[in-house]
Design an enzyme around this catalytic site. Structure first.
Site, mmCIF file in Angstrom:
data_model
loop_
_atom_site.group_PDB
_atom_site.id
_atom_site.type_symbol
_atom_site.label_atom_id
_atom_site.label_comp_id
_atom_site.label_asym_id
_atom_site.label_seq_id
_atom_site.Cartn_x
_atom_site.Cartn_y
_atom_site.Cartn_z
ATOM 1 C CB CYS A 185 -0.909 0.000 1.226
ATOM 2 S SG CYS A 185 0.008 0.100 2.792
ATOM 3 C CG HIS B 46 3.348 -0.711 12.806
ATOM 4 N ND1 HIS B 46 4.678 -1.051 12.624
ATOM 5 C CD2 HIS B 46 2.641 -1.604 12.088
ATOM 6 C CE1 HIS B 46 4.761 -2.104 11.838
ATOM 7 N NE2 HIS B 46 3.533 -2.463 11.493
ATOM 8 C CB CYS C 100 0.620 4.727 7.710
ATOM 9 S SG CYS C 100 -0.669 4.889 6.451
ATOM 10 C CG HIS D 173 -1.129 -4.220 15.799
ATOM 11 N ND1 HIS D 173 -0.769 -3.006 15.242
ATOM 12 C CD2 HIS D 173 -0.979 -5.142 14.817
ATOM 13 C CE1 HIS D 173 -0.432 -3.190 13.978
ATOM 14 N NE2 HIS D 173 -0.555 -4.478 13.692
ATOM 15 C CD GLU E 93 -3.007 1.153 13.143
ATOM 16 O OE1 GLU E 93 -4.079 1.787 13.065
ATOM 17 O OE2 GLU E 93 -2.672 0.278 12.315
ATOM 18 C CB SER F 163 1.216 -9.042 8.411
ATOM 19 O OG SER F 163 0.371 -8.233 7.618
#
Length: 313
Positions: free
Chosen positions: A12, A74, A96, A124, A126, A222
């Site tokens: 992405c 992240h 991101c 996680h 993020e 992932s």
């Protein structure tokens, strides 16, 4: 056997940007540069960058004073940003932009006096980064069942934000449960979930109707790759997550005539080609690509890198 490639699949815009930040940092500063956490969750990407001179660390105390330090795609907590500043590190932020958007939304909701709920997976990176970016308590909800355990009064002003790599369907279910639970609730539409997450999941749903087996190229850690495999399984198709061609097993295709092949947002196209080569080794193979959404999203690099390029020109 016939292989149908998902469209879109693989990298992405956020992953492309993060990798380019590391590569440009190496070009401009020389090796080593230090990256906090895996830049993206894919060992092939990480090893390729490590071979070029990137050093991956889990904490900033492993980074020499004044060195170049890169935050992963992240995102990180504000305490990490403050620690980097205190250590005199030359920071490049590869978070991101769509993750940063979640941080901004969360802070805005808190500033408006709302209790914030984060829909995501505990542990996680993020999620940890998002919680650490909000100057107030964040309530983490991982499932519809957890909504029923919340002790806030029903009329509490609340807002929700989401991890960007979740299952769109699961997230929609949690949001609907929250909307039933609270009378004063706001939050972004499910369409605000990362464009790449939505597009890849939609492609897999469509692809699963046409294939006997689904292969997802991606790392076990992932989140978005795991969601793709889960969607295939939920569609009734035997689905397998593989890092590369070496993990493909002939017995998976004993009764298969058509195989679907996709890749998570952090999986390089070379690994898709590697899986195709492994399938070709099993016998005659026809490869086709499904029609699908073409992605043209690009994210800007940090000004620090683009200014350096301008000076070189």
């Amino acid at each position: 056997m016939r292989v149908i490639l998902a469209q879109p699949r693989g990298f992405c815009a956020g992953v492309v940007r993060a990798i380019e930040i590391v590569e440009r940092a190496l070009q401009q500063n020389g090796a080593p540069v230090y990256v906090r956490h895996e830049i993206v969750h894919n060992r092939h990407v990480v090893e390729n960058l490590r071979n070029k001179g990137a050093r991956f660390v889990e904490e900033l105390d492993e980074v020499p004073h004044g060195a170049v330090a890169i935050f992963s795609a992240h995102g990180v907590a504000q305490t990490v940003e403050q620690d980097a500043q205190a250590r005199g590190l030359d920071v490049l932020d590869a978070t991101c932009p769509l993750v940063t958007k979640v941080h901004v939304q969360g802070r805005q909701y808190v500033a408006a006096g709302r209790r914030l709920i984060l829909i995501g997976h505990a542990g996680h990176p993020e999620v940890e980064g998002t919680i650490g970016q909000i100057p107030a308590e964040v309530i983490l909800v991982q499932s519809e069942a957890e909504v029923d355990t919340l002790t806030l009064p029903a009329d509490t002003p609340v807002a929700y934000v989401t991890q960007t790599t979740l299952s769109v369907d699961d997230t929609r279910g949690i949001i609907e449960a929250l909307q039933r639970r609270f009378t004063d609730i706001v939050g972004p539409d499910t369409r605000d979930i990362c464009y790449a997450t939505q597009n890849r999941q939609a492609a897999v749903r469509e692809l699963s109707e046409q294939v006997d087996v689904l292969l997802v190229v991606g790392a076990t850690n992932s989140s978005n790759s795991n969601r793709l495999r889960e969607i295939g399984t939920e569609s009734g198709v035997p689905s397998y997550l593989v890092a590369d061609g070496s993990e493909v097993r002939a017995e998976w295709f004993a009764n298969a005539r058509t195989v679907g092949l996709t890749a998570g947002a952090s999986a390089p196209e070379e690994m898709v080609e590697d899986v195709i080569a492994a399938l070709r080794a099993l016998g005659p193979l026809e490869v086709a690509t499904m029609s699908g959404r073409e992605e043209k999203v690009e994210f800007k690099l940090p000004a620090k890198l683009t200014q350096a390029v301008a000076r070189e020109v």
